[in-house]
Scaffold this active site. Structure first.
Site, short mmCIF file in Angstrom:
data_model
loop_
_atom_site.label_atom_id
_atom_site.label_comp_id
_atom_site.label_asym_id
_atom_site.label_seq_id
_atom_site.Cartn_x
_atom_site.Cartn_y
_atom_site.Cartn_z
N LYS A 122 10.88 -1.15 3.93
CA LYS A 122 10.44 -0.36 2.78
C LYS A 122 10.83 1.10 2.98
CE LYS A 122 6.52 -3.23 1.33
NZ LYS A 122 6.32 -4.22 2.39
N GLU A 127 5.22 -15.14 0.21
CA GLU A 127 3.93 -14.51 0.46
C GLU A 127 3.11 -14.39 -0.83
OE1 GLU A 127 3.54 -10.21 0.48
OE2 GLU A 127 5.67 -10.10 0.99
#
Length: 307
Positions: A161, A26
């Site tokens: 996360k 990404e």
């Protein structure tokens, strides 16, 4: 025509022509994840690690009205220098940015979608987005989860996360039928920490076994991708109590400032770097490198299987 919007780098074009393994990467991590020049150094090191482990890196972004699959060093440097001037781009934003020639750094969801257009099956990132804390009232749920449910790309990450509601994130993935694989672990990694209070669906110990699972899933035409949760290396793992304290403080500050939506994650990660005196940034970088290594190994094994 779709091909009018896609531009492969020379390296990726060659890899496609010679049927070489490819790993998608990404670009949000470059523009929104870290300060310059650390962001550029990290992106280039990610590419080096992928090559070192036998695969070809394909960093993905939107530049000059094109879906760029594979970036030059100068393009990576441009994203790093421009940083947050580059629009953080999810699947929702792709068509608008292309139409208006807005440069975009791709999130997990956008990177997955664009990678799938080039038939790239493996993608390495840091951590996925998920269900945010308090989502039962805010409905703040990352598009990453819906993309995992729809797009046949396997995402290698250090779990969800830590700033997220990990339990609800797993419940969402369960509802959508997304397998969550623990690489050598039954406990779901929590980004900065090797373990959480939650378990993965399946524990797999070797890259070739993950590749076989990807192949089987594709041949069964099961919709969507898979999440491979790869624990951060032990020497860079942070104690859960330390990182949770920093997250709690960052969340309080974020609420006071009224920060919401796609600006929330970059703010929280930046605040955590500040509160941990830079330790979380080092951990972040090392876990990304670790994921790139595993992704390249899986992509290489997948290619041996003819996929």
């Amino acid at each position: 025509m779709l091909n009018d919007y896609i531009e492969l780098s020379k390296e990726v074009s060659k890899a496609k022509a010679y049927n070489l393994p490819i790993v998608a990467l990404e670009s949000t991590i470059i523009s929104h994840g870290m300060p310059y020049p650390e962001n550029v150094k990290t992106a280039l090191e990610c590419e080096r690690i992928v090559r070192e482990n036998g695969a070809v890196p394909a960093t993905i972004a939107i530049l000059n009205g094109k879906l760029k699959i594979g970036l030059s060093e100068s393009e990576i440097d441009f994203l790093g220098k421009e940083a947050t001037k580059i629009q953080k781009t999810s699947r929702r934003d792709i068509a608008y940015n292309i139409t208006n020639k807005i440069n975009g750094a791709t999130t997990v969801s956008a990177t997955m979608y664009i990678a799938s257009l080039a038939n790239i099956h493996v993608f390495a990132t840091g951590g996925i987005g998920g269900v945010h804390r308090g989502a039962e009232t805010t409905m703040d749920i990352s598009a990453d989860l819906e993309e995992l449910a729809e797009t046949p790309v396997t995402v290698i990450s250090a779990g969800a996360k830590s700033i997220l509601d990990i339990g609800l994130t797993l419940e969402y993935l369960e509802t959508k039928g997304v397998p969550v694989i623990g690489y050598g672990t039954k406990s779901l990694p929590a980004f900065y920490s090797r373990e959480s209070d939650f378990e993965v669906n399946f524990k797999i110990d070797f890259p070739d076994e993950i590749a076989k699972l990807i192949k089987t899933k594709l041949e069964l035409n099961l919709r969507g991708g898979m999440l491979v949760a790869n624990p951060i290396p032990k020497e860079y793992s942070m104690p859960k109590e330390v990182i949770n304290k920093a997250i709690d403080e960052a969340l309080v500050e974020m609420d006071k400032l009224g920060i919401k939506g796609k600006e929330a994650t970059p703010y929280l990660l930046g605040k955590i770097v500040e509160l941990t005196k830079g330790k979380s940034l080092e951990s972040n970088i090392k876990l990304v490198y670790n994921n790139c290594e595993l992704a390249a190994q899986i992509a290489t094994e997948l290619k041996k299987l003819g996929v």
